[in-house]
Scaffold this motif. Structure first.
Motif, PDB file in Angstrom:
ATOM      1  N   GLU A 141      -7.110   5.812   2.059  1.00  0.00           N
ATOM      2  CA  GLU A 141      -7.298   4.885   0.925  1.00  0.00           C
ATOM      3  C   GLU A 141      -6.504   5.299  -0.311  1.00  0.00           C
ATOM      4  O   GLU A 141      -6.886   4.959  -1.422  1.00  0.00           O
ATOM      5  N   GLU A 142      -5.413   6.038  -0.116  1.00  0.00           N
ATOM      6  CA  GLU A 142      -4.595   6.399  -1.274  1.00  0.00           C
ATOM      7  C   GLU A 142      -3.203   5.816  -1.104  1.00  0.00           C
ATOM      8  O   GLU A 142      -2.589   5.960  -0.052  1.00  0.00           O
ATOM      9  N   PHE A 143      -2.729   5.209  -2.149  1.00  0.00           N
ATOM     10  CA  PHE A 143      -1.492   4.442  -2.151  1.00  0.00           C
ATOM     11  C   PHE A 143      -0.253   5.330  -1.978  1.00  0.00           C
ATOM     12  O   PHE A 143      -0.136   6.379  -2.595  1.00  0.00           O
ATOM     13  N   ILE A 144       0.672   4.894  -1.116  1.00  0.00           N
ATOM     14  CA  ILE A 144       2.007   5.510  -1.028  1.00  0.00           C
ATOM     15  C   ILE A 144       3.007   4.486  -1.543  1.00  0.00           C
ATOM     16  O   ILE A 144       3.022   3.336  -1.088  1.00  0.00           O
ATOM     17  N   LEU A 160       1.167   0.295   1.840  1.00  0.00           N
ATOM     18  CA  LEU A 160       1.025   1.431   2.750  1.00  0.00           C
ATOM     19  C   LEU A 160       0.101   2.462   2.105  1.00  0.00           C
ATOM     20  O   LEU A 160       0.235   2.761   0.919  1.00  0.00           O
ATOM     21  N   VAL A 161      -0.863   2.972   2.873  1.00  0.00           N
ATOM     22  CA  VAL A 161      -1.749   4.000   2.322  1.00  0.00           C
ATOM     23  C   VAL A 161      -1.620   5.286   3.142  1.00  0.00           C
ATOM     24  O   VAL A 161      -1.210   5.275   4.297  1.00  0.00           O
ATOM     25  N   ARG A 162      -1.981   6.389   2.497  1.00  0.00           N
ATOM     26  CA  ARG A 162      -1.847   7.703   3.115  1.00  0.00           C
ATOM     27  C   ARG A 162      -2.711   7.812   4.363  1.00  0.00           C
ATOM     28  O   ARG A 162      -3.922   7.580   4.302  1.00  0.00           O
ATOM     29  N   ASP A 206      -8.125  -1.193   0.688  1.00  0.00           N
ATOM     30  CA  ASP A 206      -8.750   0.082   0.326  1.00  0.00           C
ATOM     31  C   ASP A 206      -7.827   0.969  -0.506  1.00  0.00           C
ATOM     32  O   ASP A 206      -8.279   1.945  -1.095  1.00  0.00           O
ATOM     33  N   GLY A 207      -6.531   0.634  -0.527  1.00  0.00           N
ATOM     34  CA  GLY A 207      -5.579   1.513  -1.197  1.00  0.00           C
ATOM     35  C   GLY A 207      -5.038   0.962  -2.502  1.00  0.00           C
ATOM     36  O   GLY A 207      -4.115   1.535  -3.082  1.00  0.00           O
ATOM     37  N   GLU A 221      -7.887  -0.784  -9.359  1.00  0.00           N
ATOM     38  CA  GLU A 221      -7.982   0.103 -10.506  1.00  0.00           C
ATOM     39  C   GLU A 221      -8.121   1.557 -10.060  1.00  0.00           C
ATOM     40  O   GLU A 221      -8.873   1.867  -9.135  1.00  0.00           O
ATOM     41  N   GLY A 222      -7.374   2.454 -10.698  1.00  0.00           N
ATOM     42  CA  GLY A 222      -7.434   3.872 -10.349  1.00  0.00           C
ATOM     43  C   GLY A 222      -6.527   4.246  -9.207  1.00  0.00           C
ATOM     44  O   GLY A 222      -6.255   5.420  -8.971  1.00  0.00           O
ATOM     45  N   LEU A 223      -6.035   3.249  -8.454  1.00  0.00           N
ATOM     46  CA  LEU A 223      -5.122   3.526  -7.338  1.00  0.00           C
ATOM     47  C   LEU A 223      -3.749   2.930  -7.636  1.00  0.00           C
ATOM     48  O   LEU A 223      -2.752   3.631  -7.653  1.00  0.00           O
ATOM     49  N   THR A 224      -3.710   1.614  -7.852  1.00  0.00           N
ATOM     50  CA  THR A 224      -2.449   0.994  -8.277  1.00  0.00           C
ATOM     51  C   THR A 224      -2.694   0.349  -9.650  1.00  0.00           C
ATOM     52  O   THR A 224      -2.485   0.973 -10.675  1.00  0.00           O
TER      53      THR A 224
END
Length: 471
Positions: free
Chosen positions: A123-126, A139-141, A360-361, A364-367
């Motif tokens: 759930e973390e953005f690449i 794409l997410v990690r 999920d990626g 707010e707080g991610l992108t």
């Protein structure tokens, strides 16, 4: 170590030998030819008294006088952090003229399956720097997101662009360690031409991307059997860098179609009963063994994200290779021949593309808080504009309402401004979303029904709509 001179048959990439002891499946074999050359192979089948060996370097020069030595272990990859910046062949031997690799350890290339309970949800953005991916199919990690391409489309250019540009956003904010980026790329090429290999290497060296990459090269004139081990060597290296050394590793595998053709060739040599379109019945399992090595582990800093690239034979997305890949992976990026003929770079068609883990990626707080709404609204507006193009071909543009004409213009602008960015442009997520708002601002506010009101107030540009009406 026993040595045998009991080769009974040579068939394509396979050598059959008689033995008087139990030999393990996947065990490594050395075959010495009468002129002293040593070739490596792997046990493909083992029954009482007879083994089938697939030879990595091809069976040329091997005859019944050749001697066979069984090494008593499966194939292993020598792993070390010093592999970064190195170029290896499809069997893991250095081909860049650099020093020999001094490994920290040697890892089994089959790898252990990740316990589902030990997996962390991706759930973390690449950030790839490509708007059609970052904005619309994020794409997410830890994700596996294949690129479905076709013969003649510039998937290699897109692969290089992603390898060059991909970052983990918090790195850009200065949270990297003193040694530089904790982001690494493992690039596994299977069955590519020498010309493609030269292009890849020239680009890696020109842009400095090689410093954070490990490159495995299996060329079209290398034995097909080697193609079956290349991705496993690449993924073993990725697992070491990710789970032992804490790197966020992006694994790019191209071209999975060549890998599957190698499976089919070996299956035919073994006289197996073929499955759909001549491919082995176990191809689904085999692909899953590769794709499922992507992911994140609880309590471990690193991650493995996979972008397999495959060319769909005959542009057919129901072909077994894309079909099975689609079952196993979490979405797909579709390259489009029509967009390519219009000169769009990269020619990504966002409508059939999909990233199942995108929701999920992002946000707010991610992108950014508006990412989900902007993506949904762009998708809906572009889909409507594409549908209207078919209508225009029948009734002509004059027969359409003012609203329909705006959507037609929107579809053209979306392709020319959002999708078409060239292979050298690196856009961060803010730039991508701002271009999205520029496009949405050409539509009346009343049409924006997928974005929250407060976000429309914050980002919508009134004057853009007025300019569009005047034009």
């Amino acid at each position: 170590m026993k040595e045998y001179q009991t080769i009974t048959e040579i068939s394509g990439p396979l050598v059959f030998a008689e033995v008087d002891e139990d030999i393990g499946y996947d065990e490594i074999v050395e075959i010495e030819t009468p002129n002293g050359d040593i070739k490596r192979g792997q046990i493909l089948e083992s029954s009482s008294g007879l083994v089938a060996i697939q030879v990595f370097e091809g069976t040329e020069g091997i005859d019944t006088k050749s001697s066979v030595r069984f090494m008593g272990e499966t194939m292993k990859m020598p792993v070390t952090e010093d592999l970064l910046g190195r170029v290896l062949d499809g069997s893991g031997n250095p081909i860049d003229g650099g020093p020999d690799i001094v490994p920290d350890e040697r890892r089994d290339i089959v790898g252990a399956a990740i316990n589902p309970y030990a997996r962390e949800y991706p759930e973390e953005f690449i950030q790839t720097g490509v708007s059609a991916i970052d904005g619309m199919n994020t794409l997410v990690r830890g994700q596996k997101l294949p690129i479905f391409s076709a013969s003649g489309l510039p998937h290699n250019d897109l692969a290089l662009q992603i390898a060059r540009q991909a970052t983990v956003p918090e790195e850009d904010e200065g949270e990297e360690d003193e040694d530089g980026s904790e982001f690494a790329v493992v690039f596994g090429a299977m069955g590519i031409t020498a010309e493609e290999a030269n292009e890849f290497m020239a680009d890696f060296e020109r842009t400095g991307a090689l410093e954070r990459s490990v490159v495995f090269m299996n060329l079209a004139d290398d034995p097909a059997v080697e193609r079956t081990v290349t991705p496993r060597l690449a993924l073993t290296t990725a697992e070491y860098l990710a789970f032992d050394k804490g790197y966020h590793v992006l694994v790019i595998l191209t071209d999975m179609t060549n890998y599957c053709e190698a499976l089919r060739e070996i299956g035919a040599a073994r006289e197996e009963v073929p499955g759909r379109r001549g491919y082995p019945g176990y191809m689904y399992t085999d692909l899953a063994q590769l794709y499922e090595r992507a992911g994140r582990l609880k309590g471990v800093e690193g991650s493995i994200t996979q972008i397999p690239i495959l060319t769909m034979p005959g542009d057919d997305d129901t072909h077994p290779i894309p079909d099975l890949t689609g079952y196993i992976t979490e979405g797909q990026i579709m390259m489009d021949r029509d967009l390519e003929s219009q000169g769009l770079k990269p020619p990504i068609n966002v409508l059939p593309s999909l990233s199942r883990l995108m929701d999920d990626g992002i946000g707010e707080g991610l992108t950014r808080a508006d990412h989900g709404g902007v993506s949904d609204q762009l998708y809906a507006a572009y889909a409507e504009g594409r549908d209207l193009r078919d209508l225009v071909n029948i009734v002509g543009r004059e027969a359409l309402s003012e609203r329909d004409n705006k959507y037609l213009d929107f579809a053209d602008q979306f392709e020319s401004e959002f999708v078409d960015q060239g292979f050298d442009t690196n856009r961060n997520i803010d730039e991508t979303l701002n271009i999205g708002w520029d496009l949405l601002s050409t539509l009346p506010k009343t049409e924006l029904n997928r974005v929250d009101e407060e976000l429309i107030e914050k980002y919508y540009q009134e004057d853009t709509e007025a300019e569009a009406v005047e034009a």
